[in-house]
Design an enzyme around this catalytic site. Structure first.
Site, PDB file in Angstrom:
ATOM      1  N   ARG A 104       8.000  11.485 -14.493  1.00  0.00           N
ATOM      2  CA  ARG A 104       6.894  10.987 -15.327  1.00  0.00           C
ATOM      3  C   ARG A 104       5.859  12.060 -15.617  1.00  0.00           C
ATOM      4  O   ARG A 104       5.132  11.981 -16.603  1.00  0.00           O
ATOM      5  CB  ARG A 104       6.293   9.737 -14.686  1.00  0.00           C
ATOM      6  CG  ARG A 104       7.261   8.539 -14.753  1.00  0.00           C
ATOM      7  CD  ARG A 104       6.766   7.341 -13.972  1.00  0.00           C
ATOM      8  NE  ARG A 104       6.654   7.581 -12.554  1.00  0.00           N
ATOM      9  CZ  ARG A 104       7.653   7.440 -11.673  1.00  0.00           C
ATOM     10  NH1 ARG A 104       8.843   7.045 -12.067  1.00  0.00           N
ATOM     11  NH2 ARG A 104       7.461   7.682 -10.390  1.00  0.00           N
ATOM     12  N   GLU A 111      10.407  10.936   2.781  1.00  0.00           N
ATOM     13  CA  GLU A 111      10.271  10.006   3.898  1.00  0.00           C
ATOM     14  C   GLU A 111      11.422  10.195   4.884  1.00  0.00           C
ATOM     15  O   GLU A 111      11.219  10.238   6.089  1.00  0.00           O
ATOM     16  CB  GLU A 111      10.250   8.566   3.374  1.00  0.00           C
ATOM     17  CG  GLU A 111       9.977   7.543   4.440  1.00  0.00           C
ATOM     18  CD  GLU A 111       9.896   6.138   3.878  1.00  0.00           C
ATOM     19  OE1 GLU A 111       9.832   5.201   4.675  1.00  0.00           O
ATOM     20  OE2 GLU A 111       9.911   5.972   2.641  1.00  0.00           O
TER      21      GLU A 111
END
Length: 179
Positions: free
Chosen positions: A62, A99
């Protein structure tokens, strides 16, 4: 009396995506509205008007949409910071932590010149890992990152503090607490 809409008003929140307990901040609704998109681009670039900027770098994916629009408005070139294996010419790469595990981003090895001043743009600042990797890539080529601009900051995840500790100013249009 109608209150004027803010960028935050154009962002959709989707609960439990991509995992339970996550509130996903969806900027596609911002992008599809011409007024919202224009408002976001104007607010992303406003702190940098009058600054010396040689190029705008956008973080995949994005950040390409936003960074391209900011670069256009500033009449500057655009540098895509891509996921590994997506760029066709010689690249340099930088690993960063996710993560669970690691990922790698790349830029062309001739994307910037020593001394260039670069603005990094993306939609969301969470842990700051991708932006940190982008900063390191640009600095390895001898350029200077003059700032990072985001539509959304998730301050509870520590990204802003990480980037500011690197000496890079952070501008975000809006912030959301929590994940």
């Amino acid at each position: 009396m109608n209150a004027q809409k803010t960028v935050r008003d154009y962002i959709r929140t989707i609960p439990d995506f991509p995992h339970e307990g996550i509130l996903f901040r969806d900027v596609t609704t911002l992008f599809q509205d011409p007024r919202g998109f224009r408002l976001a681009v104007d607010q992303l670039l406003s702190p940098y008007v009058g600054e010396t900027i040689d190029a705008v770098a956008g973080l995949e994916a994005r950040g390409f949409i936003l960074g391209g629009a900011v670069a256009h408005q500033l009449s500057k070139g655009f540098i895509p910071v891509r996921k590994e294996g997506k760029l066709p010419a010689a690249t340099i790469e930088q690993a960063y932590k996710l993560e669970y595990g690691e990922a790698i981003v790349e830029i062309h090895d001739d994307a910037v010149q020593a001394g260039d001043k670069v603005l990094i743009v993306d939609d969301l600042l969470a842990t700051g890992g991708t932006a940190e990797a982008g900063i390191k890539l640009i600095e390895r080529l001898g350029a200077e990152v003059i700032g990072c601009a985001f539509v959304i900051d998730l301050p509870d995840l520590g990204g802003r503090a990480k980037l500011e500790a690197m000496g890079v100013p952070v501008h975000a249009i809006c912030a959301y607490e929590g994940l």
